[in-house]
Design an enzyme around this catalytic site. Structure first.
Site, PDB file in Angstrom:
ATOM      1  N   PHE A 243      36.167  41.740  37.307  1.00 49.73           N
ATOM      2  CA  PHE A 243      37.281  42.684  37.219  1.00 49.73           C
ATOM      3  C   PHE A 243      38.454  41.929  36.616  1.00 49.73           C
ATOM      4  CE2 PHE A 243      41.193  44.683  38.489  1.00 49.73           C
ATOM      5  CZ  PHE A 243      40.946  46.035  38.335  1.00 49.73           C
TER       6      PHE A 243
ATOM      7  N   ASP B  70      40.235  33.609  34.294  1.00 47.77           N
ATOM      8  CA  ASP B  70      41.105  34.576  34.958  1.00 47.77           C
ATOM      9  C   ASP B  70      41.297  34.097  36.397  1.00 47.77           C
ATOM     10  OD1 ASP B  70      42.223  36.669  36.359  1.00 47.77           O
ATOM     11  OD2 ASP B  70      40.930  38.215  35.494  1.00 47.77           O
TER      12      ASP B  70
ATOM     13  N   LYS C 295      49.841  37.524  40.259  1.00 46.27           N
ATOM     14  CA  LYS C 295      49.840  37.801  41.693  1.00 46.27           C
ATOM     15  C   LYS C 295      50.791  36.889  42.464  1.00 46.27           C
ATOM     16  CE  LYS C 295      45.462  40.284  42.210  1.00 46.27           C
ATOM     17  NZ  LYS C 295      46.044  41.608  42.426  1.00 46.27           N
TER      18      LYS C 295
END
Length: 395
Positions: free
Chosen positions: A135, A220, A249
């Protein structure tokens, strides 16, 4: 969905399913709703609130900066971009930094400049190799390298050719990468896909494939990076050396800020005007990010994550031994997933009713992302509530 709005919340686009509660304050690992109920937060804004809620030094840095100047645009310098870029370069070993606003934007930047690199080399290499269970975000490029069809299909056709391979099959990765591959993209620990750590064996295959074909490697680390597992970044633990890295994040400890990190050879292909971000790297975001990195690196928070991560790992494995419904415990540091028998949604609801916030991912996985400031007593309490929730939803 009705087009007639009856309350203020009905004006919001219906892409989230939210329970009927409203949070209006937080402190450390706790959130409080408007009815005065307290909740132990093991979601952390999906990994964003790494320092918990209302961290005093981050709040002070943001307030101080907001009173002076918050945004100047990237047409000009301000005093905080360069220091932030320097800290991120030292931490990651990647020498150049593009500041942006979200993990998806950082992934888009990495994809875009992987192609830009090959264009500068005069080579037509525009395909990507990505992993099953990946994802990478919901914007069109990031969605193109996201595996699950339920995210992808409503928005097809997506961007370019992508080959998906199993992260359990190093030979498949070696076969998929070739001289048309612009880059391999991976999460060292797959987050939304069920908290699935990649193995060192798979990391070795990635390194071999990139060395053999010349393909770039994009890591990622939006969810697993910046101390979440007790180390700055997970990539080195797999023996891989990314050419580009997406982070976000935790970086702003609750304030929107992210970055794409570049090796010299990829950065050297970039030209003025190739990319931009209106809000990216604004003064307010940079102050928040610098405050977070000061806590993480200078004030010993990484060591705390290691210590509390070991406590959480021990307690989760003990829980699995007591509750047969728990099939597998996966993760590292303060990033864990519990694979359970049956749909995990009922457990999430039961936990929330007891005052514990967790979430479900990949259908049957309970994900735990507590803040880095979590205490041992709070971990024990969370596991106690989780066990009760598992047993209730089982009956």
């Amino acid at each position: 969905m009705s087009t007639a709005a009856t309350t203020a919340s009905d004006r919001l686009l219906g892409v989230y399913r939210r329970p009927e509660m409203t949070f209006n304050r937080g402190a450390g690992a706790w959130l409080y709703d408007t009815a005065g109920n307290a909740y132990l937060d093991f979601i952390s804004g999906v990994g964003v609130n790494a320092l918990g809620h209302a961290h005093p030094r981050v709040a002070a840095a943001i307030a101080e900066q907001a009173a002076v100047v918050s945004h100047t645009s990237n047409l000009f310098h301000h005093p905080f971009q360069a220091p932030l870029a320097e800290r991120l370069a030292q931490l990651s070993g990647l020498s150049r930094v593009f500041l942006c606003n979200s993990g998806a934007e950082a992934v888009e930047t990495c994809l875009k400049f992987a192609r830009r690199y090959w264009y500068s080399q005069g080579a037509s290499r525009n395909t990507f190799v990505a992993l099953e269970h990946s994802f990478h975000g919901r914007t069109m490029g990031a969605l193109s390298v996201t595996w699950d069809a339920h995210y992808r299909d409503p928005f097809a056709p997506l961007v370019g050719a992508v080959r998906f391979v199993s992260p359990l099959d190093p030979d498949a990765l070696l076969a998929a990468a070739d001289e048309t591959t612009a880059a391999v993209i991976l999460e060292p620990i797959q987050g939304e896909g069920g908290v699935r750590p990649l193995t060192k064996q798979f990391g070795a295959a990635v390194s071999e494939a990139c060395a053999r074909t010349g393909a770039l490697l994009i890591a990622d680390e939006v969810q697993c990076g910046l101390g979440r597992t007790g180390v700055p970044f997970v990539s080195p633990t797999l023996g891989i050396s990314p050419d580009l890295m997406a982070i976000g994040k935790a970086l702003g400890a609750g304030f929107p800020v992210a970055a794409a990190l570049f090796s010299d050879r990829v950065a050297d292909a970039a030209q003025p005007g190739d990319h931009g971000s209106t809000y990216g790297g604004n003064a307010l975001a940079c102050r928040a990010a610098l405050a977070f990195l000061e806590e993480l690196i200078d004030r010993g928070l990484l060591d705390r994550v290691k210590a509390m991560g070991a406590v959480l790992e021990r307690e989760l494995h003990a829980l699995a031994a007591r509750v047969p419904r728990v099939v597998e415990v996966r993760g590292a540091g303060l990033m864990w997933g519990l694979e359970i028998e049956g749909d995990a949604a009922a457990v999430v609801d039961a936990a929330r009713s007891r005052g514990l916030l967790i979430n479900r991912t990949s259908g049957t996985v309970l994900r735990l992302l507590p803040p880095f400031v979590i205490t041992e007593a709070e971990i024990s309490r969370a596991v106690e509530l989780l066990e009760a929730s598992l047993r209730e939803s089982e009956s």
